[in-house]
Structure formats: C-alpha cells, structure tokens
Design a protein around this motif. Structure first.
Motif, PDB file in Angstrom:
ATOM      1  N   CYS A   8       0.813  -1.211   0.000  1.00 50.57           N
ATOM      2  CA  CYS A   8       0.000   0.000   0.000  1.00 50.57           C
ATOM      3  C   CYS A   8       0.850   1.267   0.000  1.00 50.57           C
ATOM      4  O   CYS A   8       0.806   2.048   0.937  1.00 50.57           O
ATOM      5  N   THR A   9       1.624   1.430  -1.066  1.00 46.65           N
ATOM      6  CA  THR A   9       2.309   2.703  -1.222  1.00 46.65           C
ATOM      7  C   THR A   9       1.467   3.551  -2.162  1.00 46.65           C
ATOM      8  O   THR A   9       0.468   4.105  -1.749  1.00 46.65           O
ATOM      9  N   HIS A  10       1.798   3.617  -3.447  1.00 46.46           N
ATOM     10  CA  HIS A  10       1.011   4.467  -4.347  1.00 46.46           C
ATOM     11  C   HIS A  10      -0.103   3.701  -5.050  1.00 46.46           C
ATOM     12  O   HIS A  10      -1.274   4.043  -4.934  1.00 46.46           O
ATOM     13  N   ALA A  11       0.263   2.659  -5.776  1.00 48.57           N
ATOM     14  CA  ALA A  11      -0.758   1.908  -6.510  1.00 48.57           C
ATOM     15  C   ALA A  11      -1.781   1.294  -5.550  1.00 48.57           C
ATOM     16  O   ALA A  11      -2.979   1.282  -5.828  1.00 48.57           O
ATOM     17  N   LYS A  33       3.443  -4.533   4.716  1.00 50.90           N
ATOM     18  CA  LYS A  33       4.573  -5.022   5.508  1.00 50.90           C
ATOM     19  C   LYS A  33       5.173  -3.930   6.399  1.00 50.90           C
ATOM     20  O   LYS A  33       5.689  -4.201   7.480  1.00 50.90           O
ATOM     21  N   ASN A  34       5.114  -2.681   5.948  1.00 50.85           N
ATOM     22  CA  ASN A  34       5.714  -1.579   6.698  1.00 50.85           C
ATOM     23  C   ASN A  34       4.709  -0.972   7.680  1.00 50.85           C
ATOM     24  O   ASN A  34       3.565  -1.421   7.766  1.00 50.85           O
ATOM     25  N   ASN A  35       5.154   0.070   8.387  1.00 44.28           N
ATOM     26  CA  ASN A  35       4.258   0.709   9.350  1.00 44.28           C
ATOM     27  C   ASN A  35       3.696   2.024   8.836  1.00 44.28           C
ATOM     28  O   ASN A  35       3.223   2.858   9.605  1.00 44.28           O
ATOM     29  N   LYS A  74      -4.297  -3.540   7.647  1.00 43.14           N
ATOM     30  CA  LYS A  74      -3.488  -4.366   8.546  1.00 43.14           C
ATOM     31  C   LYS A  74      -2.012  -4.081   8.291  1.00 43.14           C
ATOM     32  O   LYS A  74      -1.401  -4.626   7.373  1.00 43.14           O
ATOM     33  N   MET A  75      -1.466  -3.194   9.117  1.00 46.00           N
ATOM     34  CA  MET A  75      -0.072  -2.790   8.976  1.00 46.00           C
ATOM     35  C   MET A  75       0.854  -3.826   9.588  1.00 46.00           C
ATOM     36  O   MET A  75       0.466  -4.587  10.466  1.00 46.00           O
ATOM     37  N   GLN A  76       2.110  -3.818   9.108  1.00 45.88           N
ATOM     38  CA  GLN A  76       3.150  -4.744   9.581  1.00 45.88           C
ATOM     39  C   GLN A  76       2.661  -6.191   9.535  1.00 45.88           C
ATOM     40  O   GLN A  76       2.867  -6.976  10.460  1.00 45.88           O
ATOM     41  N   HIS A  77       2.013  -6.499   8.428  1.00 45.44           N
ATOM     42  CA  HIS A  77       1.572  -7.861   8.116  1.00 45.44           C
ATOM     43  C   HIS A  77       2.193  -8.261   6.784  1.00 45.44           C
ATOM     44  O   HIS A  77       2.033  -7.545   5.791  1.00 45.44           O
ATOM     45  N   VAL A  91      -0.583 -15.362   5.972  1.00 48.14           N
ATOM     46  CA  VAL A  91      -0.157 -14.030   6.398  1.00 48.14           C
ATOM     47  C   VAL A  91       0.524 -14.108   7.763  1.00 48.14           C
ATOM     48  O   VAL A  91       0.088 -14.853   8.643  1.00 48.14           O
ATOM     49  N   LYS A  92       1.586 -13.302   7.930  1.00 51.41           N
ATOM     50  CA  LYS A  92       2.283 -13.244   9.220  1.00 51.41           C
ATOM     51  C   LYS A  92       2.153 -11.848   9.816  1.00 51.41           C
ATOM     52  O   LYS A  92       2.465 -10.844   9.167  1.00 51.41           O
ATOM     53  N   ASP A  93       1.692 -11.799  11.064  1.00 45.24           N
ATOM     54  CA  ASP A  93       1.683 -10.558  11.823  1.00 45.24           C
ATOM     55  C   ASP A  93       3.106 -10.352  12.344  1.00 45.24           C
ATOM     56  O   ASP A  93       3.593 -11.117  13.178  1.00 45.24           O
ATOM     57  N   LEU A  94       3.787  -9.337  11.839  1.00 46.59           N
ATOM     58  CA  LEU A  94       5.198  -9.136  12.172  1.00 46.59           C
ATOM     59  C   LEU A  94       5.408  -8.669  13.606  1.00 46.59           C
ATOM     60  O   LEU A  94       6.537  -8.717  14.114  1.00 46.59           O
TER      61      LEU A  94
END
Length: 297
Positions: A8-11, A33-35, A74-77, A91-94
């Motif tokens: 979920c950056t631009h596209a 994957k990021n926060n 869902k961030m950091q997933h 999916v992994k919850d980081l």
C-alpha cells in the motif's frame, strides 16, 4: 465481494480509494509489511534540499484515512504465500509472529519495487545507503548532516535530483554513471548536454562512462573506486535502478525475465481475479505500442 490488496504505497492506496468509491459495499482488506502507507519517495530529494522541511510532509494518506473509507488496514503484516487456485493467503503478523490464513474473491497485487544493489566489494561499509522509502529518507538526511563528500551512483531521475539537493546543502557532490550522459534513458543528448553544463557550472562533479568497482574504508566508506578513477566519499547513495518486488509470485504468474508481472490492458494477470498495478508489473507503453517495465514513483 472481498478484495485483498497486498502492498500500500502508491498503486495500493489508489486502488483502495477507487475500489471503495466505485464499490462501496465491497469488503477491502489491506496487508502492508511496513508501518506506513503512501510515502512519496519521489520527494526525498526535495526534503534533502530543504525545499520540503519535514519528511512527514511526504505522506498523503494514512492507515486511519483508509480505515475511514471502510477498508481494513493491517499494517506490519507480511503475506508469505498465495494459493491462487483456492484463493487463499498465508499471512504473518510481524508484531506477534502469528501466522494465519485469509481468503479473497479478488486480489490486487501492488508489491512495488526495490533498489538494485550489486554485490560490490566493500558494499557493507557504513554510510552506503539506499533511496526508496521513509526510513531511507530519514537515514540519508541524518547521515548527510555530518558528510562533507557525497557520491551519488546512478544519474537517472533520482540520482540527478539528489545531486542537486546535496549541492544545495553545500556538499562536495559527485554524480557517477556508467553511461556517457546523465538521464540517458529519458532525454536526448541535446537536452542532457544542457543539464550537464548546468550541473558543472554549479560545482557538481559529473563522472560519466565509469563503472563502480568497489568501496574502500575502515568501518565507514571513505572512497568510491571506479574502473577509471577514485573519489572521496563520506556518504554514498545507490540510485542504480529498481527491480520488481515479486518473489511472492515467482513461478506462479506470467512475468518478464526480470520478474515484472505481465498484465493486460485491464490490469489482469495470468491468474483469474488477480490484478496488478504499480512498480511490480509492466505497463502498456503507448508511444511504441509495446509492453515495458518502467518503475516510477
């Protein structure tokens, strides 16, 4: 209808906004994957040059904003695996390390790209950095405070903008590229000649037609060695290019040899109900009526 968006950056951000606008009753789940989301990496040079005063101003959306549209963000997933046949995800919850399964009716892959990092000798020395995301931006700005000699490797869009920004901050700036012109892929010689002259007049050291061989230093980089010379460096920024971030679907979808996902004019991949957008896939290049990989922020 349940739509899962991976990345979920631009596209990804654009996909979610448009999906909720056109299909308000759809269930949208985002795995990032990021926060953070929606970081304008194309603005990092403006931030380095103090045209934009804070890095935080390079965000134009947020998890909260997407949630307010009705999406589940869902961030950091991290998505570990996709079962296209059964429309299931692992999916992994980081944060908790929990691994769970999810499903979808439609899947949107907006996996993005990652900087190309050749295995240079001395490449693990401190102060050799990348320029792609929010953390990279913070790192570049922090390290540049103490750097006197900055070397930018790669004279594409990002490299030339960074070279300008560092020079604006009073750094001894060297811009290196293996091509014989800056921005060789984007502009004709009559235009790059003008740009090169302007850079030189402003005091930027333009080094063209040279390939970087290695880096030297004790713990922190001190020199960049090319096949034709050597250049002092307290900070090196690698801007060599980008590769699609598509290991997740390697061998499962039709791709170019470099891994870019092949899509049709409706952004459909080779798997039914799976779409792709952004730097992870090809684009239809209208001027030449062909398909190309053109990663752009």
């Amino acid at each position: 209808m349940k739509i899962v968006v991976i990345g979920c950056t631009h596209a990804g951000t654009a996909a979610v906004v448009n999906i909720k606008e056109n299909y308000p009753d759809s269930e949208v789940v985002i795995y990032e994957k990021n926060n953070n989301v929606s970081f304008l990496s194309c603005g990092i040079a403006l931030n380095v040059g103090k045209v934009i005063d804070t890095t935080e101003k390079l965000f134009y959306s947020s998890p909260e904003a997407l949630n307010s549209l009705g999406a589940q963000t869902k961030m950091q997933h991290e998505v570990l695996n996709i079962d296209f046949k059964n429309k299931k995800l692992s999916v992994k919850d980081l944060l908790t390390n929990e691994v769970f399964e999810d499903n979808y009716d439609k899947l949107v892959l907006t996996l993005g790209s990652w900087p190309i990092v050749p295995k240079f000798e001395g490449g693990t020395l401190d102060n050799i950095v990348l320029c792609k995301n929010y953390n990279h931006a913070l790192n570049i700005i922090e390290k540049s405070k103490y750097a006197k000699n900055v070397v930018v490797i790669g004279a594409g869009y990002i490299g030339v903008e960074l070279a300008e920004a560092f020079k604006m901050q009073g750094k001894n700036t060297t811009l290196i590229d293996a091509e014989n012109r800056i921005m060789a892929k984007y502009l004709d010689k009559e235009f790059t000649d003008i740009a090169e002259t302007e850079f030189k007049n402003k005091g930027v050291n333009i080094v063209l037609g040279q390939k970087v061989q290695k880096f030297e230093g004790t713990n922190t980089v001190e020199k960049v060695i090319t096949d034709k010379g050597e250049y002092n460096a307290d900070l090196v920024v690698l801007c060599i290019g980008f590769t699609p971030n598509t290991k997740l679907v390697q061998g499962k979808l039709e791709t170019l040899p470099n891994g870019a996902i092949i899509i049709d004019e409706y952004m459909r991949t080779s798997e039914e109900d799976v779409f792709a957008a952004g730097d992870c896939c090809v684009v239809k290049y209208n001027p030449a009526k062909d398909t190309r990989y053109i990663p752009l922020a």
